[in-house]
Every structure is written in structure tokens, then in C-alpha cells.
Design a protein around this motif. Structure first.
Motif, PDB file in Angstrom:
ATOM      1  N   SER A 294       0.838  -1.207   0.000  1.00  0.00           N
ATOM      2  CA  SER A 294       0.000   0.000   0.000  1.00  0.00           C
ATOM      3  C   SER A 294       0.865   1.246   0.000  1.00  0.00           C
ATOM      4  O   SER A 294       1.795   1.363   0.803  1.00  0.00           O
ATOM      5  CB  SER A 294      -0.910   0.024   1.229  1.00  0.00           C
ATOM      6  OG  SER A 294      -1.926  -0.936   1.128  1.00  0.00           O
ATOM      7  N   HIS A 295       0.560   2.164  -0.911  1.00  0.00           N
ATOM      8  CA  HIS A 295       1.252   3.441  -1.024  1.00  0.00           C
ATOM      9  C   HIS A 295       0.300   4.576  -0.699  1.00  0.00           C
ATOM     10  O   HIS A 295      -0.792   4.644  -1.257  1.00  0.00           O
ATOM     11  CB  HIS A 295       1.773   3.678  -2.453  1.00  0.00           C
ATOM     12  CG  HIS A 295       2.952   2.844  -2.822  1.00  0.00           C
ATOM     13  ND1 HIS A 295       4.248   3.297  -2.730  1.00  0.00           N
ATOM     14  CD2 HIS A 295       3.028   1.583  -3.300  1.00  0.00           C
ATOM     15  CE1 HIS A 295       5.077   2.346  -3.139  1.00  0.00           C
ATOM     16  NE2 HIS A 295       4.362   1.293  -3.485  1.00  0.00           N
ATOM     17  N   ARG A 296       0.698   5.485   0.158  1.00  0.00           N
ATOM     18  CA  ARG A 296      -0.079   6.719   0.374  1.00  0.00           C
ATOM     19  C   ARG A 296       0.031   7.582  -0.884  1.00  0.00           C
ATOM     20  O   ARG A 296       1.103   7.724  -1.468  1.00  0.00           O
ATOM     21  CB  ARG A 296       0.498   7.472   1.579  1.00  0.00           C
ATOM     22  CG  ARG A 296       0.036   8.931   1.726  1.00  0.00           C
ATOM     23  CD  ARG A 296      -1.369   9.044   2.268  1.00  0.00           C
ATOM     24  NE  ARG A 296      -1.725  10.454   2.469  1.00  0.00           N
ATOM     25  CZ  ARG A 296      -1.581  11.112   3.610  1.00  0.00           C
ATOM     26  NH1 ARG A 296      -1.080  10.490   4.667  1.00  0.00           N
ATOM     27  NH2 ARG A 296      -1.929  12.378   3.708  1.00  0.00           N
ATOM     28  N   LEU A 297      -1.084   8.134  -1.340  1.00  0.00           N
ATOM     29  CA  LEU A 297      -1.105   8.992  -2.525  1.00  0.00           C
ATOM     30  C   LEU A 297      -1.153  10.454  -2.113  1.00  0.00           C
ATOM     31  O   LEU A 297      -1.859  10.819  -1.181  1.00  0.00           O
ATOM     32  CB  LEU A 297      -2.314   8.669  -3.401  1.00  0.00           C
ATOM     33  CG  LEU A 297      -2.387   7.254  -3.972  1.00  0.00           C
ATOM     34  CD1 LEU A 297      -3.674   7.074  -4.765  1.00  0.00           C
ATOM     35  CD2 LEU A 297      -1.183   6.958  -4.847  1.00  0.00           C
ATOM     36  N   ARG A 298      -0.405  11.276  -2.820  1.00  0.00           N
ATOM     37  CA  ARG A 298      -0.411  12.714  -2.568  1.00  0.00           C
ATOM     38  C   ARG A 298      -1.453  13.361  -3.475  1.00  0.00           C
ATOM     39  O   ARG A 298      -1.278  13.421  -4.691  1.00  0.00           O
ATOM     40  CB  ARG A 298       0.977  13.304  -2.871  1.00  0.00           C
ATOM     41  CG  ARG A 298       2.104  12.636  -2.117  1.00  0.00           C
ATOM     42  CD  ARG A 298       2.031  12.908  -0.630  1.00  0.00           C
ATOM     43  NE  ARG A 298       3.080  12.211   0.094  1.00  0.00           N
ATOM     44  CZ  ARG A 298       3.237  12.253   1.408  1.00  0.00           C
ATOM     45  NH1 ARG A 298       2.390  12.971   2.134  1.00  0.00           N
ATOM     46  NH2 ARG A 298       4.212  11.591   1.995  1.00  0.00           N
ATOM     47  N   LEU A 299      -2.521  13.828  -2.888  1.00  0.00           N
ATOM     48  CA  LEU A 299      -3.589  14.459  -3.647  1.00  0.00           C
ATOM     49  C   LEU A 299      -3.475  15.972  -3.559  1.00  0.00           C
ATOM     50  O   LEU A 299      -2.884  16.511  -2.628  1.00  0.00           O
ATOM     51  CB  LEU A 299      -4.959  14.014  -3.132  1.00  0.00           C
ATOM     52  CG  LEU A 299      -5.217  12.505  -3.122  1.00  0.00           C
ATOM     53  CD1 LEU A 299      -6.652  12.233  -2.701  1.00  0.00           C
ATOM     54  CD2 LEU A 299      -4.934  11.893  -4.478  1.00  0.00           C
ATOM     55  N   ILE A 300      -4.058  16.648  -4.536  1.00  0.00           N
ATOM     56  CA  ILE A 300      -4.047  18.102  -4.556  1.00  0.00           C
ATOM     57  C   ILE A 300      -5.482  18.617  -4.604  1.00  0.00           C
ATOM     58  O   ILE A 300      -6.388  17.928  -5.061  1.00  0.00           O
ATOM     59  CB  ILE A 300      -3.269  18.657  -5.771  1.00  0.00           C
ATOM     60  CG1 ILE A 300      -3.903  18.178  -7.080  1.00  0.00           C
ATOM     61  CG2 ILE A 300      -1.808  18.262  -5.705  1.00  0.00           C
ATOM     62  CD1 ILE A 300      -3.287  18.786  -8.312  1.00  0.00           C
ATOM     63  N   GLY A 301      -5.673  19.818  -4.090  1.00  0.00           N
ATOM     64  CA  GLY A 301      -6.971  20.473  -4.225  1.00  0.00           C
ATOM     65  C   GLY A 301      -7.914  20.273  -3.062  1.00  0.00           C
ATOM     66  O   GLY A 301      -8.869  21.026  -2.900  1.00  0.00           O
ATOM     67  N   ASP A 302      -7.705  19.259  -2.220  1.00  0.00           N
ATOM     68  CA  ASP A 302      -8.596  19.010  -1.085  1.00  0.00           C
ATOM     69  C   ASP A 302      -7.780  18.415   0.060  1.00  0.00           C
ATOM     70  O   ASP A 302      -7.541  17.209   0.095  1.00  0.00           O
ATOM     71  CB  ASP A 302      -9.725  18.065  -1.486  1.00  0.00           C
ATOM     72  CG  ASP A 302     -10.796  17.956  -0.414  1.00  0.00           C
ATOM     73  OD1 ASP A 302     -10.528  18.355   0.732  1.00  0.00           O
ATOM     74  OD2 ASP A 302     -11.904  17.487  -0.721  1.00  0.00           O
ATOM     75  N   PRO A 303      -7.358  19.245   1.023  1.00  0.00           N
ATOM     76  CA  PRO A 303      -6.519  18.744   2.111  1.00  0.00           C
ATOM     77  C   PRO A 303      -7.210  17.737   3.004  1.00  0.00           C
ATOM     78  O   PRO A 303      -6.555  16.997   3.750  1.00  0.00           O
ATOM     79  CB  PRO A 303      -6.173  20.023   2.894  1.00  0.00           C
ATOM     80  CG  PRO A 303      -7.251  20.999   2.546  1.00  0.00           C
ATOM     81  CD  PRO A 303      -7.629  20.687   1.134  1.00  0.00           C
TER      82      PRO A 303
ATOM     83  N   LEU B 280      -9.056  15.250   1.873  1.00  0.00           N
ATOM     84  CA  LEU B 280      -9.191  13.991   1.143  1.00  0.00           C
ATOM     85  C   LEU B 280      -7.829  13.301   1.077  1.00  0.00           C
ATOM     86  O   LEU B 280      -6.852  13.884   0.607  1.00  0.00           O
ATOM     87  CB  LEU B 280      -9.718  14.254  -0.269  1.00  0.00           C
ATOM     88  CG  LEU B 280     -10.048  13.013  -1.101  1.00  0.00           C
ATOM     89  CD1 LEU B 280     -11.244  12.274  -0.509  1.00  0.00           C
ATOM     90  CD2 LEU B 280     -10.348  13.412  -2.544  1.00  0.00           C
ATOM     91  N   ILE B 281      -7.763  12.080   1.570  1.00  0.00           N
ATOM     92  CA  ILE B 281      -6.513  11.309   1.606  1.00  0.00           C
ATOM     93  C   ILE B 281      -6.761   9.980   0.906  1.00  0.00           C
ATOM     94  O   ILE B 281      -7.875   9.439   0.950  1.00  0.00           O
ATOM     95  CB  ILE B 281      -6.056  11.059   3.053  1.00  0.00           C
ATOM     96  CG1 ILE B 281      -6.058  12.362   3.852  1.00  0.00           C
ATOM     97  CG2 ILE B 281      -4.661  10.449   3.084  1.00  0.00           C
ATOM     98  CD1 ILE B 281      -5.793  12.170   5.326  1.00  0.00           C
ATOM     99  N   ALA B 282      -5.721   9.436   0.251  1.00  0.00           N
ATOM    100  CA  ALA B 282      -5.929   8.211  -0.522  1.00  0.00           C
ATOM    101  C   ALA B 282      -4.717   7.291  -0.441  1.00  0.00           C
ATOM    102  O   ALA B 282      -3.613   7.706  -0.057  1.00  0.00           O
ATOM    103  CB  ALA B 282      -6.222   8.549  -1.981  1.00  0.00           C
TER     104      ALA B 282
END
Length: 250
Positions: free
Chosen positions: A127-136, A138-140
Motif C-alpha cells: 500500500s502506497h499513500r497517494l499525494r492528492l491536490i486540491g482538497d486537504p 481527502l486522503i488516498a
């Protein structure tokens, strides 16, 4: 497009750049509404050892699977959400990369590991944590599963890291696209309900609150959504209301 698989020795920086470019081109060629599907398909095709893949998102403390390649991945995710424990949950919460080649005997997830092996047939996970943009808020995470023991070595971790680098941006685009679509639907529904209320106000000489209550009553009586009732009123100009029972009836 066939993506290159990691070599038996870890690649040089030039090869990393080429792999990122090819991976980015493939994801960018996918429509926004299918980016998540493209990410999980790439994961299974490109990361050695991966048999199933999924993307987990967490928002306001609630976990859900945004996309997956099969029921096994969805079931492996769902069990973690129920237990609030497992590699994809921890990858999201701890901002980490987590790998296990023997979930049945992994001390980190004693409640989850034996059950997912027994009930789903998953033995290894990455499992890898994903770095998302635009919504602090929201984590994936990107989750890779296998029914083979010790399925993910350092090369699989490397390949997963490359995929996660681009997947974060792709998932961000997909989430924004879905949010915009939901917002558009909500706005269209609200406009239609407002129009139906106006029709009822004019036709039956009632207040706005009374017209809205008539829609709600019709919705409850027919077990249909208020938006469906409103659309029917806009289309026909009529509202079917429940009839009162005859006076003195039981």
C-alpha cells in the motif's frame, strides 16, 4: 501501450524519467471519469506480483474504495474499513508505504491478516499513500494485493512508487471531475424542484412552504424521490396526491 517492467537491478535516473513519462502519457490519455480505473489497471499490469489493485480514499474519517480491479480487492478493502485496521488504512493515516508478504502471521494486523487470508485469499499486500491536490481533507492510498506469499520485493515497491507519483495527480483530477458532476446534478435537481414549487404555487394558490410540503407528501406516499416528483410536475403540470380515506373508515 506496454509499460516497461522494472529490471532485476534498480534503474538509473534516466530510466526512471522515461518510465515516469510513459506512465504519465498513459494516464493523461484516459478520460477523467475513467482515470481511477486506468490507475488500478496499470498497477496490476506494471507492478510485478500484483494480482488485484484498488484505490482507497478517506474523507471526514470515512473510508471508501474509489476503484478496483476485482471483487477480491474490494473485499480486502472493505474488511479493513470494518476493522479500522490494515495496511491500506494505515498507509492513509500514517503517510507511509506498507508491505507484507505473510498477512496471516503479520503482528501489525492480527485482527485483519488471518481473516483476509481465510475469507478473501489475499496473502501479500503493498500500500502506497497517494499525494492528492486540491482538497486537504481527502486522503488516498493505492493498494496492491496478491494471493502469493512474499509477492512484493524492492523492485515492486519501486514500481509502485512510480505509479503512485502519477496516480496522485490522476486521482485528484478524477475526484474533482466527479465532484463537479455531482454538483451539476444537485444544481439541476434544485432548479427543477424550485420550478415545480412555482407551478404548484400558481396552480393551487398556496405558499412556497405549502407547495414544498405537497411535494414531500407525494414523495413519501409514492416512495419516490422528491426530484422525480418535481420532474413529473414540471413535465405535466400536475401533482398526484394521496387521497384521504373515506370519513369514518377504520
Amino acid at each position: 501501450m506496454i509499460l516497461p517492467r522494472p529490471r532485476t537491478d534498480l534503474p538509473e535516473l534516466g530510466e526512471v524519467a522515461q518510465a515516469l513519462t510513459r506512465l504519465g502519457e498513459r494516464l493523461e490519455a484516459s478520460p477523467a471519469d475513467s482515470l481511477v480505473d486506468a490507475v488500478v489497471r496499470c498497477a496490476v499490469e506494471w507492478v510485478d506480483g500484483a494480482r488485484w489493485a484498488s484505490v482507497t480514499v478517506m474523507q471526514q474519517g470515512s473510508f471508501r474504495t474509489l476503484g478496483h480491479t476485482g471483487p477480491e480487492a474490494a473485499a480486502a478493502d472493505a474488511l479493513q474499513y470494518d476493522l479500522r485496521s490494515g495496511p491500506c488504512v494505515d498507509a492513509v493515516l500514517d503517510e507511509s508505504v506498507l508491505v507484507s508478504g505473510n498477512l496471516a502471521h503479520d503482528d501489525r494486523w492480527l485482527g485483519y491478516g488471518p481473516r483476509v487470508v481465510r475469507e478473501v485469499g489475499v496473502t501479500s499486500v503493498l500500500s502506497h499513500r497517494l499525494r492528492l491536490i486540491g482538497d486537504p481533507e481527502l486522503i488516498a492510498s493505492l493498494n496492491l494485493y496478491s494471493d502469493a506469499p512474499d509477492a512484493f520485493d524492492e523492485h515492486a515497491v519501486w514500481a509502485g512508487t512510480l505509479l503512485a507519483t502519477h496516480a496522485g495527480l490522476g486521482i485528484s483530477v478524477a475526484v474533482s471531475h466527479r465532484r463537479a458532476a455531482h454538483l451539476e446534478t444537485a444544481l439541476r435537481t434544485n432548479r427543477e424542484i424550485g420550478t415545480a414549487i412555482g407551478i404548484l404555487m400558481a396552480r393551487h394558490r398556496v405558499t412556497r412552504e405549502q407547495a414544498q410540503e405537497l411535494l414531500r407528501l407525494a414523495s413519501q406516499d409514492t416512495n419516490r424521490k422528491m426530484s422525480e416528483i418535481a420532474a413529473e410536475v414540471v413535465r405535466t403540470g400536475e401533482l398526484s396526491l394521496p387521497r384521504r380515506p373515506p370519513s369514518g373508515s377504520a
